[in-house]
Design an enzyme around this catalytic site. Structure first.
Site, PDB file in Angstrom:
ATOM      1  N   ARG A 106      -9.024   3.435   1.809  1.00  0.00           N
ATOM      2  CA  ARG A 106      -7.952   2.592   2.443  1.00  0.00           C
ATOM      3  C   ARG A 106      -6.940   4.021   2.615  1.00  0.00           C
ATOM      4  NH1 ARG A 106      -4.661  -2.297   0.218  1.00  0.00           N
ATOM      5  NH2 ARG A 106      -4.235  -0.767  -1.499  1.00  0.00           N
ATOM      6  N   ARG A 148       4.230  19.648  11.704  1.00  0.00           N
ATOM      7  CA  ARG A 148       3.547  20.762  11.903  1.00  0.00           C
ATOM      8  C   ARG A 148       4.286  21.949  11.034  1.00  0.00           C
ATOM      9  NH1 ARG A 148       2.878  21.184  18.201  1.00  0.00           N
ATOM     10  NH2 ARG A 148       5.317  20.724  17.812  1.00  0.00           N
ATOM     11  N   LYS A 190      -0.867   2.118   4.539  1.00  0.00           N
ATOM     12  CA  LYS A 190      -0.007   1.993   3.448  1.00  0.00           C
ATOM     13  C   LYS A 190       0.702   3.171   3.302  1.00  0.00           C
ATOM     14  CE  LYS A 190      -0.549   0.157  -1.036  1.00  0.00           C
ATOM     15  NZ  LYS A 190       0.689  -0.777  -0.779  1.00  0.00           N
ATOM     16  N   GLU A 201       3.148 -11.873   4.670  1.00  0.00           N
ATOM     17  CA  GLU A 201       2.768 -11.699   3.276  1.00  0.00           C
ATOM     18  C   GLU A 201       4.368 -11.571   2.427  1.00  0.00           C
ATOM     19  OE1 GLU A 201       1.269  -7.590   3.189  1.00  0.00           O
ATOM     20  OE2 GLU A 201       2.270  -6.842   4.300  1.00  0.00           O
TER      21      GLU A 201
END
Ligand code: PMP
Length: 295
Positions: free
Chosen positions: A53, A106, A152, A185
């Site tokens: 993940r 960058r 995440k 959630e």
């Protein structure tokens, strides 16, 4: 007690020396990703899934992690070994690294990797015995079109607002709705309901994180032949559910007995929740990656 040892960019350093730059874009912009992992009696639960993940989140945000997945796994195990921690909560953070004040990533030459393992702090037993009260809060989950919650990322500001809103309502946790008003959630947990013998959780396309614990519960249901569906539901469906529970690495499975002052079921942790909690606890030790070199 000896000082905690933390993995920081390839080195193992004492906690007091584990510092990152104020120019790190993780700090300046929340530009980075993380994982919360747990070990049980010297076994890291679903370590490969957590690492996968993490690397998928990294790919999605064009962040190059300067370690292979195998090296990352080995580093997690090494942090546990060095700290002699069989039961730990592990926080793995990869930030874009130090750059300048401009947004452009960058200018960040190298991603920074931090692995912290600390003694697990268990949630109070009364949460599991009596269940939690929740409220739904005004703050919505990120719209997946804007920042996909499958990443995440270090952008947890709305989850933090949810925590504050829950605390103001006098409860420990809250339910977040998505941009369309479907139940999504908790601030740091996935949500399930049980209705007429079926276990139901929102599909991740609605905007929930694809929780490792959530997936473990779905696996358990499939193995035991318990009907389990990923299906959108509303607050009303939560209020009239037979059972509600939350899942997460830290919380495992926590029963919910009250949502917005509606008593869920008979106001006590339900039988399905108890069964799934027992089954989940059985797999935590057997499914883990063993930490070598623990005393
Ligand atoms: N949702 C959110 C927003 C989370 O932060 C977490 C904790 N990582 C979860 C759900 C539960 O996921 P997991 O079971 O992988 O810990």
């Amino acid at each position: 007690m000896s000082e905690l040892v933390i993995y920081l960019d390839g080195e193992f350093v004492p906690r007091s020396k584990a510092v990152v730059s104020v120019f790190d874009h993780g700090f300046l912009y929340g530009d980075g990703i993380f994982e919360g992992i747990r070990s049980y009696s010297g076994n890291v639960f679903r370590l490969k899934e957590h690492i996968k993940r993490l690397y998928e989140s990294a790919k999605s945000i064009l962040l190059e992690i300067p370690l292979t997945q195998q090296e990352m796994e080995d580093s997690v195990l090494e942090v546990l070994r060095r700290n002699q921690l069989p039961d730990a909560y592990i926080r793995l953070v990869v930030s874009r690294g130090a750059g300048d004040l401009g947004l452009d990533p960058r200018n960040c030459k190298k991603a920074s990797v931090v692995i912290i393992a600390e003694q697990l702090k268990l949630y109070p037993q009364e949460f599991y015995d009596n269940g939690l009260a929740l409220v739904t809060v005004p703050t919505r989950r990120n719209n997946p079109d804007a920042l996909n919650p499958k990443i995440k990322s270090l952008n947890y500001l709305n989850n933090i607002l949810v925590k504050l809103e829950a605390a103001r309502a006098g409860v420990m946790e809250a339910l977040m709705l998505n941009h369309e008003g479907y139940v999504c959630e908790g601030s740091g947990d996935n949500v399930f309901l049980v209705k007429d013998g079926k276990v139901i959780t929102p599909p991740t396309y609605l905007g929930a994180l694809e929780g490792i614990t959530r997936n473990a519960i779905i696996d358990i249901c499939q193995r035991l032949g318990i009907p389990c569906e990923e299906k959108p539901f509303t607050r009303h469906d939560v209020y009239v559910a037979d059972e509600v529970f939350l899942t997460g690495t830290a919380a495992e499975v926590i029963p919910v007995v009250d949502v917005d002052s509606r008593i869920i079921g008979n106001g006590k942790p339900g039988q399905m929740t108890e069964l799934l909690t027992r089954e989940f606890r059985k797999i935590t030790v057997v499914e883990g990656t063993k930490v070598p070199g623990l005393a």
